[in-house]
Design a protein around this motif. Structure first.
Motif, short mmCIF file in Angstrom:
data_model
loop_
_atom_site.label_atom_id
_atom_site.label_comp_id
_atom_site.label_asym_id
_atom_site.label_seq_id
_atom_site.Cartn_x
_atom_site.Cartn_y
_atom_site.Cartn_z
N ILE A 173 20.91 13.53 -13.59
CA ILE A 173 22.21 13.15 -14.15
C ILE A 173 22.55 11.72 -13.76
CG2 ILE A 173 23.12 15.51 -14.19
CD1 ILE A 173 24.68 14.82 -11.63
N GLY A 174 23.43 11.09 -14.57
CA GLY A 174 23.96 9.77 -14.23
C GLY A 174 22.98 8.63 -14.39
N THR A 175 21.97 8.78 -15.23
CA THR A 175 20.99 7.71 -15.45
C THR A 175 20.86 7.42 -16.95
OG1 THR A 175 19.16 9.29 -15.50
CG2 THR A 175 19.69 8.29 -13.37
N ASN A 176 20.48 6.19 -17.28
CA ASN A 176 20.27 5.76 -18.67
C ASN A 176 21.49 6.04 -19.55
OD1 ASN A 176 17.55 5.00 -18.10
ND2 ASN A 176 16.93 7.15 -18.30
N CYS A 177 22.68 5.85 -18.97
CA CYS A 177 23.90 6.09 -19.74
C CYS A 177 24.02 5.15 -20.94
CB CYS A 177 25.13 5.94 -18.85
SG CYS A 177 25.18 7.11 -17.46
N GLU A 178 23.42 3.95 -20.84
CA GLU A 178 23.53 2.97 -21.92
C GLU A 178 22.87 3.45 -23.20
OE1 GLU A 178 22.25 2.47 -18.97
OE2 GLU A 178 23.81 1.33 -17.92
N SER A 179 21.94 4.38 -23.09
CA SER A 179 21.23 4.87 -24.27
C SER A 179 22.03 5.90 -25.05
CB SER A 179 19.89 5.48 -23.86
OG SER A 179 20.08 6.61 -23.02
N ILE A 180 23.18 6.33 -24.49
CA ILE A 180 24.02 7.35 -25.13
C ILE A 180 25.11 6.65 -25.93
CG2 ILE A 180 25.47 9.37 -24.75
CD1 ILE A 180 24.06 9.78 -22.09
N ALA A 181 25.41 7.17 -27.10
CA ALA A 181 26.42 6.57 -27.97
C ALA A 181 27.76 6.46 -27.25
CB ALA A 181 26.58 7.41 -29.24
N GLU A 182 28.43 5.31 -27.44
CA GLU A 182 29.72 5.09 -26.80
C GLU A 182 30.81 5.96 -27.42
OE1 GLU A 182 30.66 0.99 -26.95
OE2 GLU A 182 29.07 0.37 -25.57
N ASN A 183 31.89 6.12 -26.65
CA ASN A 183 33.05 6.90 -27.11
C ASN A 183 32.69 8.34 -27.47
OD1 ASN A 183 34.74 4.55 -26.91
ND2 ASN A 183 33.95 3.87 -28.91
N THR A 184 31.77 8.90 -26.71
CA THR A 184 31.41 10.31 -26.87
C THR A 184 31.58 11.02 -25.53
OG1 THR A 184 29.07 9.94 -26.35
CG2 THR A 184 29.74 9.78 -28.68
N SER A 185 31.71 12.35 -25.58
CA SER A 185 31.82 13.13 -24.35
C SER A 185 30.58 12.98 -23.50
CB SER A 185 32.07 14.60 -24.68
OG SER A 185 33.31 14.78 -25.32
N SER A 186 29.41 12.94 -24.14
CA SER A 186 28.16 12.82 -23.40
C SER A 186 28.11 11.50 -22.61
CB SER A 186 26.97 12.90 -24.35
OG SER A 186 26.91 14.16 -24.97
N ARG A 187 28.59 10.42 -23.23
CA ARG A 187 28.60 9.12 -22.55
C ARG A 187 29.59 9.14 -21.40
NH1 ARG A 187 27.10 3.82 -23.87
NH2 ARG A 187 27.62 2.49 -22.08
N SER A 188 30.78 9.72 -21.63
CA SER A 188 31.78 9.80 -20.58
C SER A 188 31.28 10.63 -19.40
CB SER A 188 33.07 10.41 -21.14
OG SER A 188 34.05 10.54 -20.13
N ASN A 189 30.62 11.74 -19.70
CA ASN A 189 30.08 12.59 -18.63
C ASN A 189 29.00 11.87 -17.84
OD1 ASN A 189 31.76 14.52 -19.70
ND2 ASN A 189 30.13 15.73 -20.65
N CYS A 190 28.15 11.14 -18.54
CA CYS A 190 27.08 10.40 -17.86
C CYS A 190 27.65 9.32 -16.95
CB CYS A 190 26.14 9.79 -18.91
SG CYS A 190 24.70 8.97 -18.20
N GLU A 191 28.65 8.58 -17.45
CA GLU A 191 29.26 7.52 -16.63
C GLU A 191 29.95 8.12 -15.41
OE1 GLU A 191 28.85 4.43 -16.91
OE2 GLU A 191 28.16 4.10 -18.96
#
Length: 433
Positions: free
Chosen positions: A283-301
């Motif tokens: 968890i918490g890695t390669n967050c930049e590869s996830i689409a912005e303004n999504t729950s998945s990106r928020s969770n990763c960050e």
């Protein structure tokens, strides 16, 4: 709190249904993992009991239907879920509160601190495949061989705390606090063997071993509470669960001894002596590869913050089933009444990383017929971790249907009403021996 319990239960139920922590099922929910004559699952805890499973003249014994057990445990914090949900709503819309910002900060920072220390929900479920465990006597090996397949599921929601702050310029509140979900599905196929190794006029010594092939699907995720405003917690959990899941397999080895005398029995079990290891999803890695303004990106960050910035949790985690030892004893008060106890000799981590070291005590009445039911009751205490205490009670009907219940002695306020911190039940259909 009820929403968090339901959300965690949905996750467990979905996986139990798909396939099927840590829980004693069948009569063992009341009796604990003792070398009891009341439960076919006794040999599941100590392979030396294989040799005592079969009655004289029997060549095999098996369970008839799946054995199922379930329990839920909550932390020692009153109504924390309601407060966290209210905080999420205020962060999303500060106009929902008429209190001064300083009052809001004082109130909810206290809630955040206490939630980080004691706020959690943990659910365990376990079951065995139909007809298993199966035991049969081998003339060639002069002992009893057992086959078993079981699935245990554990899921836990805890709280990662971060201070609540207030921005005077835009009149908004902010916190990095988040829910932390860890879950695991443990599937175990086991082959065991037990036999008599020493015969004396005072008693008999039995020894056994078990070889286990274990597959674990482990997952963890971080859900910032700002994502909870106006959202269904169960949907957020299910949407993210598979993304952080990892499956690994390893082997485990158990050995056991049982001394059986006319009026008492003593057992010693060593489990997972080779300390098998299983990996969690990253968890918490390669967050930049996830689409912005999504729950998945928020969770990763959020996961990145708690793993890299704060260091409160680990991005990469290995669950080790540490080698453990358990001592148990049973005393036959009469042909019908037994008292038993079992003690973990050291603490160990469960699937989600909580400390466990259990003491089990019980008393059981065994009926000789099908009409009068057998009954049992027990007291159980976790000497580590949560330090929670429970009482259990069970009944076996028609010498085959076992129904057991677990009730926590510690209480907590949920939705402004008092509830036990732990509740559970188990159902099995298997013969006594």
């Amino acid at each position: 709190m009820k929403k968090l319990i339901i959300a965690t239960a949905i996750l467990v139920a979905c996986n139990v249904h798909a396939d099927s922590s840590s829980i004693n099922t069948g009569a063992a929910m009341s009796l604990g993992p003792s070398s009891s004559s009341s439960s076919l699952s006794s040999a599941s805890y100590n392979p030396a009991m294989n040799a005592l499973i079969l009655s004289e003249g029997d060549s095999f014994r098996m369970s008839y239907f799946p054995t199922f057990g379930f329990n839920v445990e909550v932390g020692e914090l009153d109504n924390f879920s309601d407060d966290i949900e209210e905080l999420a709503d205020i962060i999303d819309d500060p106009s929902l509160t008429t209190d001064e910002p300083s009052a809001v900060l004082d109130r909810f920072n206290d809630v955040i601190d206490r939630a980080g220390e004691s706020g959690y929900v943990k659910i365990n479920a376990g079951m065995n495949a139909p007809l298993l465990p199966l035991y049969f006597y081998s003339e060639t090996l002069q002992g009893t061989i057992g086959f078993d397949y079981s699935v245990n599921v554990q899921a836990g929601l805890s709280f990662l705390s971060s201070e609540l702050s207030y921005n005077n310029q835009n009149n908004s509140f902010a916190t990095a606090s988040a829910l932390y979900l860890k879950s695991g599905i443990e599937q175990t196929f086991a082959i065991s063997y037990g036999r008599e190794v020493f015969n004396h006029h005072l008693g008999k010594l039995y020894a056994g071993g078990k070889f286990k092939y274990i597959t674990m699907e482990l997952s963890k995720q971080v859900l910032p509470i700002i994502e909870l405003a106006g959202e269904d917690v169960s949907d957020l959990i299910r949407d993210e669960y598979d993304q952080n899941q990892d499956s690994t397999s390893d082997f485990g080895v158990d050995i056991g001894l049982v001394w059986d005398a006319e009026s008492y029995r003593i057992g010693l079990t060593f489990e997972n002596i080779n300390s098998p290891e299983f990996e969690y999803g990253e968890i918490g890695t390669n967050c930049e590869s996830i689409a912005e303004n999504t729950s998945s990106r928020s969770n990763c960050e959020s996961a990145k913050y708690f793993t890299q910035t704060v260091g409160q949790i680990s991005a990469n985690e290995v669950h080790t089933k540490n080698a453990t030892a358990r001592l148990d004893g049973l005393y036959k008060v009469s042909n019908e009444v037994e008292v038993s106890a079992a003690l973990d000799l050291a603490k160990y981590d469960d699937i989600i990383g909580d400390d466990n070291q259990w003491l089990h005590t019980s008393v059981a009445y065994h009926s000789d017929g099908y009409i009068i039911p057998s009954i049992r009751a027990g007291y159980h205490k976790n000497l580590a971790g949560s330090k929670i205490s429970t009482i259990t009670a069970g009944v076996t009907l028609f010498d085959i249907v076992a129904l057991d219940f677990e009730y926590g002695l510690d209480s907590v306020e949920i939705d402004d009403s008092s509830s036990p911190r732990r509740l559970g039940f188990s159902l099995s259909i298997q013969e006594q021996f």
